[in-house]
Each structure stands twice: as structure tokens, then as C-alpha cells.
Enzyme design. Structure first.
Site, PDB file in Angstrom:
ATOM      1  N   TYR A 247       0.849  -1.192   0.000  1.00 39.22           N
ATOM      2  CA  TYR A 247       0.000   0.000   0.000  1.00 39.22           C
ATOM      3  C   TYR A 247       0.879   1.235   0.000  1.00 39.22           C
ATOM      4  O   TYR A 247       1.821   1.343   0.788  1.00 39.22           O
ATOM      5  CB  TYR A 247      -0.899  -0.009   1.244  1.00 39.22           C
TER       6      TYR A 247
ATOM      7  N   ASP B  47       9.297   2.874   0.156  1.00 37.72           N
ATOM      8  CA  ASP B  47       8.206   3.549   0.853  1.00 37.72           C
ATOM      9  C   ASP B  47       8.326   3.189   2.333  1.00 37.72           C
ATOM     10  O   ASP B  47       7.930   2.105   2.761  1.00 37.72           O
ATOM     11  CB  ASP B  47       6.857   3.121   0.273  1.00 37.72           C
TER      12      ASP B  47
ATOM     13  N   LYS C 274       3.705   9.266   8.751  1.00 37.98           N
ATOM     14  CA  LYS C 274       3.380   8.717  10.070  1.00 37.98           C
ATOM     15  C   LYS C 274       4.269   9.287  11.196  1.00 37.98           C
ATOM     16  O   LYS C 274       4.023  10.400  11.623  1.00 37.98           O
ATOM     17  CB  LYS C 274       3.355   7.193  10.012  1.00 37.98           C
TER      18      LYS C 274
HETATM   19  C1  LIG Z   1       0.088   4.753   5.587  1.00 40.92           C
HETATM   20  C2  LIG Z   1       0.916   4.508   4.399  1.00 40.92           C
HETATM   21  C3  LIG Z   1       0.862   5.345   3.276  1.00 40.92           C
HETATM   22  C4  LIG Z   1      -0.135   6.459   3.135  1.00 40.92           C
HETATM   23  O1  LIG Z   1       0.022   7.469   4.071  1.00 40.92           O
HETATM   24  P1  LIG Z   1      -1.214   8.447   4.374  1.00 40.92           P
HETATM   25  O2  LIG Z   1      -0.627   9.455   5.312  1.00 40.92           O
HETATM   26  O3  LIG Z   1      -2.291   7.606   4.945  1.00 40.92           O
HETATM   27  O4  LIG Z   1      -1.618   9.060   3.078  1.00 40.92           O
HETATM   28  C5  LIG Z   1       1.754   5.123   2.251  1.00 40.92           C
HETATM   29  N1  LIG Z   1       2.649   4.120   2.315  1.00 40.92           N
HETATM   30  C6  LIG Z   1       2.718   3.285   3.369  1.00 40.92           C
HETATM   31  C7  LIG Z   1       3.744   2.208   3.393  1.00 40.92           C
HETATM   32  C8  LIG Z   1       1.840   3.445   4.435  1.00 40.92           C
HETATM   33  O5  LIG Z   1       1.891   2.579   5.460  1.00 40.92           O
END
Ligand SMILES: *Cc1c(COP(=O)(O)O)cnc(C)c1O
Length: 431
Positions: free
Chosen positions: A144, A239, A267
């Protein structure tokens, strides 16, 4: 447990908000039942609108690595509030946090702040495309990267399958530029490259995926990706929105010693405020406007209040590297405790654990990619989720999520979690 206020609010919310929530998983649809509305949080606890306490194992999906409402972050935010909430002009704090990020994550030589992880990944692939002059990206099945159009593509099974949109509204034109590969499989990447020679701008992945449940990279996998990307001139993007500042001060790339070309963060970086960031090699990041031609902007990017929270959080983690040993101990105690109890009860379920992240999968197969994660009994997970919630333990409301631990989990709380686990396992396996 009386949850009347949450029930009332959820019914009311559905009149004004799609599904009653501002982010889909919050609605508890994967586990049944209705979501709790949270009034406040402190340390290891969430309190719902009826003041029921819950021990936290998600921590706002990762950011609250020091527990909720940490006095140091609270003070930093209050301090910043006295000076105004947004200026739309550069500030000293932005320079300070950028410098700190580049120190903690050395592969990030230059960094741009944004407002969410979604923005970070969307922007990173735009920059990688601008830099390489190529259109396609490789994405791993089950990973994701937020809700950007290019990433909402996970369907298709063969390694050379063209992406199909996962959501109405994502055009097939966008989907065709996203190539899908299974995680932990280098041969699948080689095959995609053979079929798309010199057309691939970037390969993006969660180096340690948490969004299909926690999954661990096989020995040599991340190194292999690095070699392939070097050979093919593909921008390797880690990511680390989830793993950054969590698995180590420098994230998964520090832990595994593999250096990506670009990194996306989110985060923890905002200390609980809406923040994301993307960065990487100078020569790539200098393609970003205004130093380069790739446009990316944000009215509230680098917001002073958000930067104050982020600086307090990152500053603490930078100055207290021992935090990671503490988190690892907490993660070991919980995940090993769960395994031990399961075996005592006769259930050999898979538990993946790394540092302060873990997932219990209701399958006995090893979970190494999305295919194997899907062998989990999600109905049983739903029962487990409810049984734990009933005992005051707040888990992620889906089998396909990692849990995120905080330093606020004391020995006593860990014992309570494990006791609740034992009782829940017995309850859900009764016919
Ligand atoms: C949570 C998450 C996102 C998206 O971040 P948001 O602040 O919710 O837009 C992207 N990549 C990873 C790996 C994530 O865990």
C-alpha cells in the site's frame, strides 16, 4: 461493555460522512461490528466516548511510537501555537527538520515536506518519471502506498499481467503504467523488465511490508532489487511511511543496509500531525520545482505546528537510540508470548515479528507475500479481533495490517495483552 455513545455517533455520522468515517478501515467492516469513537488518548491507552479504556496496539497506525499525548510533543505544539498556525512562507523549523531527516536517513540528501504519505508517494513517482523520462513503475502486489491513482492497482496474478484498476475512477490509462510483481520474488522482477525493457522509471515497495500484514524480506531480496535497479537505470523507491523511524532511526534501509535512490516518509515524521516527506539523491531531488522542472507544491506543506510536533518526535528518537532496543524487547515479549500460548493451546499459527511491528496470521503457512497472507482465515481473525476488543485490547481491524507497538507498553500491560490473547484464543476456537 457499554459503547452506547459510539453507537449513537456512528449512526449519526453515516448521515453526513460516507460510511460514517474519514478513512475506510476505521469502519470495522473487515471484522464486523461498529467502530469505537475515541474521545482521548494517553500513553498506552485510548478512551472511547463512554470512557472505556483500551490498550493500544495500533497507535494511530504508527505515528505514536512513544505512546499517546506525549508531554514533550504536546509542549512543542503548544509552544508553536503561540506563534501562529500557518504562514505560507519558509520557516527555520523546516530547515531544522530537513537537516535532521538527512542525518537520520543518510540516503535522503534533500527532502521535501508534504502533508501525508499519499502525497509523498505520488510526488516521488512523478519525480522519478521526470528524472528518467520513462512512464512505467513496478509495484508489489499487496503493498500500500496511499490512495494515489497509480497505486490503487493490485489485481492480476501473473508476473507480466498488466495492472487493472482496483477502484472505479482510476483510468485504464493510468493502470497500464503500473506493473505488478509478487513480493520476495526477484525472478518476477526480471521477467517484468524483459517485457518492458527501458520503459520503467521506478520500482516502489515497502521494504518491510506492513500493509498485507507484516512480512519480512528474504535474505538477499532487497540487495537483489538494488542490483537490478542499478543495472537497468530504474529509480529504487523505498516507501518507509510505516517503517521510517520505527525499525531503526534510519528505517528499514538502515536495518538491512540497502540504500534506495528515493525514500518516502510519513506517520512518525509528524509526531501525530498530518505530515509526509519524500527525498533522496540530490541529483534526483534537484528535479523538483523550483530547482527543477517537476512541479509539486502545498499550501500547508511544512506547516509550523506540524513541524514542531515532528521535530520534537524525531529529535527525541535521534537523541535516544536506545529506544529501539526497548521497542524490540516489547515486540519480542508480545510476539514470543503469543507464539508460546498458541502452541500450548495447540495452534501453530504464523507470527511475523520485527522490532516494534508484528502480525498474527490465522494460517499455519509461512507468510512471505500477498498470496500466502491470503491463506489466513479472516473470519477467525474477525472473531479474535472482537474477543480482544471485548477484553480492552485495541487491534488493527483487519488481518492484513501490522500492529505498531509503543514504548508506553509496560510489563504489566504486556501481561494483560497476553492474558487477553489466551482467553480470546480459547473463546474463538470453541464450537
Ligand atoms: C500509511 C501509508 C501510506 C499512506 O500514508 P497516508 O498518510 O495515509 O496518506 C503510504 N505508504 C505506506 C507504506 C503506508 O503505510
Amino acid at each position: 461493555m457499554n459503547i452506547s455513545e459510539s453507537k449513537r455517533l456512528f449512526a449519526h455520522a453515516q448521515k453526513f460522512i460516507p460510511g460514517g468515517v474519514n478513512s475506510p478501515v476505521r469502519a470495522f467492516r473487515a471484522v464486523g461490528g461498529e467502530p469505537l469513537f475515541i474521545k482521548r488518548a494517553d500513553g498506552a491507552f485510548l478512551f472511547d466516548e463512554n470512557d472505556n479504556p483500551f490498550i493500544e496496539l495500533i497507535n494511530s497506525w504508527g505515528p505514536m511510537i512513544l505512546g499517546h499525548n506525549h508531554p514533550m510533543i504536546r509542549e512543542a505544539v503548544i509552544q508553536a501555537m503561540h506563534e501562529g498556525t500557518s504562514f505560507g512562507a519558509p520557516t527555520a523549523r523546516e530547515v531544522e527538520i530537513a537537516e535532521l531527516i538527512t542525518q537520520m536517513v543518510p540516503s535522503v540528501e534533500k527532502v521535501r515536506m508534504v502533508n501525508s504519505g499519499t502525497e509523498a508517494t505520488m510526488s516521488a513517482i512523478r519525480v522519478a518519471r521526470g528524472y528518467t523520462g520513462k512512464d512505467k513503475i513496478i509495484k508489489m502486489i499487496g503493498h500500500y502506498h496511499g490512495h494515489g491513482d497509480s497505486f490503487l492497482i493490485a489485481a492480476g496474478s501473473g508476473a507480466v499481467t498488466m495492472g487493472q484498476p482496483d477502484s472505479p475512477g482510476v483510468t485504464s490509462g493510468t493502470a497500464k503504467d503500473t506493473l505488478l510483481a509478487p513480493y520476495n520474488n526477484l525472478e518476477a522482477i526480471e521477467e517484468l523488465i524483459r517485457f518492458n525493457k527501458d520503459e520503467i522509471a521506478a520500482l516502489i515497495l515497502e521494504p518491510v511490508p506492513g500493509n498485507m500484514g507484516l512480512t519480512i524480506p528474504m535474505p538477499g531480496y532487497l540487495e537483489g532489487l538494488r542490483e537490478i535497479c542499478n543495472r537497468e537505470g530504474i529509480v529504487l523507491i523505498f516507501d518507509e511511511v510505516m517503517t521510517g523511524f520505527r525499525l531503526a532511526p534510519g528505517g528499514a534501509q538502515e536495518l538491512y543496509g540497502v540504500t534506495p535512490d528515493m525514500t518516502t516518509l510519513g506517520k512518525i515524521i509528524g509526531g501525530g500531525m498530518p505530515v509526509g516527506a519524500y527525498g533522496g539523491k540530490k541529483e534526483i531531488m534537484d528535479f523538483v520545482s523550483p530547482s527543477g522542472p517537476v512541479y509539486q507544491a502545498g499550501t500547508l506543506s511544512g506547516n509550523p505546528i506540524a513541524m514542531a510536533a515532528g521535530l520534537a518526535m524525531l529529535g527525541y528518537l535521534h537523541d535516544h537510540p536506545e529506544t529501539y532496543g526497548v521497542l524490540n524487547q516489547i515486540g519480542m515479549k508480545i510476539s514470543e508470548g503469543i507464539k508460546k500460548i498458541n502452541l500450548e493451546l495447540g495452534y501453530d499459527y504464523t507470527v511475523n515479528h520485527l522490532g516494534s511491528m508484528y502480525s498474527l496470521f490465522f494460517t499455519t503457512d509461512p507468510v512471505i507475500d500477498f498470496e500466502s497472507a491470503k491463506t489466513s482465515d479472516t473470519a477467525l481473525f474477525g472473531k479474535y479481533f472482537q474477543a480482544m476488543l471485548h477484553r480492552g485490547i485495541y487491534l488493527a481491524p483487519s488481518q492484513f495490517e501490522s500492529l505498531f507497538l509503543s514504548t508506553a507498553l509496560t510489563e504489566e500491560l504486556i501481561d494483560r495483552i497476553l492474558e487477553a490473547h489466551r482467553e480470546s484464543m480459547i473463546e474463538i476456537h470453541k464450537i
